[in-house]
Design an enzyme around this catalytic site. Structure first.
Site, PDB file in Angstrom:
ATOM      1  N   CYS A   1      35.945  14.583  32.210  1.00 56.29           N
ATOM      2  CA  CYS A   1      36.734  13.536  32.990  1.00 56.29           C
ATOM      3  C   CYS A   1      36.692  12.358  32.154  1.00 56.29           C
ATOM      4  CB  CYS A   1      36.440  13.469  34.378  1.00 56.29           C
ATOM      5  SG  CYS A   1      36.649  15.051  35.475  1.00 56.29           S
TER       6      CYS A   1
ATOM      7  N   CYS B   1      31.423  14.086  36.017  1.00 54.47           N
ATOM      8  CA  CYS B   1      32.238  14.853  35.245  1.00 54.47           C
ATOM      9  C   CYS B   1      32.312  14.464  33.718  1.00 54.47           C
ATOM     10  CB  CYS B   1      33.498  15.239  35.602  1.00 54.47           C
ATOM     11  SG  CYS B   1      34.655  16.164  34.650  1.00 54.47           S
TER      12      CYS B   1
END
Length: 96
Positions: free
Chosen positions: A26, A23
């Site tokens: 993230c 991600c």
């Protein structure tokens, strides 16, 4: 999972960062989350949960996108946010 359940029962605020290694947002949030952990050390706790390695936790807390942030206190979710977020907002949620 049982240790996670024990951790979130604390009366101290616990910020949980549900993330995934693949991600991009993230990865962007990682230094911010680390700084929040450093600033709040002793007053709050920050833990990271990889949703790919902890699918049961992700399912239990209905994590549909990453990053997802939750603040737990005494086993209850007191705040939840999907997506990126600024450091000051995270810090404000941990001062509840």
């Amino acid at each position: 999972m049982s240790s996670f359940q024990e951790i979130i029962q604390s009366g101290t605020p616990i910020l949980v960062d549900f993330y995934a290694d693949w991600c991009g947002p993230c990865k962007t949030m990682n230094p911010i989350v680390q700084e929040v952990a450093r600033i709040t050390e002793g007053n709050a706790r920050v833990i990271k949960i990889n949703i790919d390695k902890n699918q049961a936790a992700a399912q239990k807390y209905n994590v549909r996108s990453v990053p997802t942030f939750m603040v737990f206190k005494n086993g209850e979710i007191i705040w939840r946010h999907f997506g990126t977020i600024d450091q000051m907002t995270l810090l404000k949620q941990l001062s509840i």
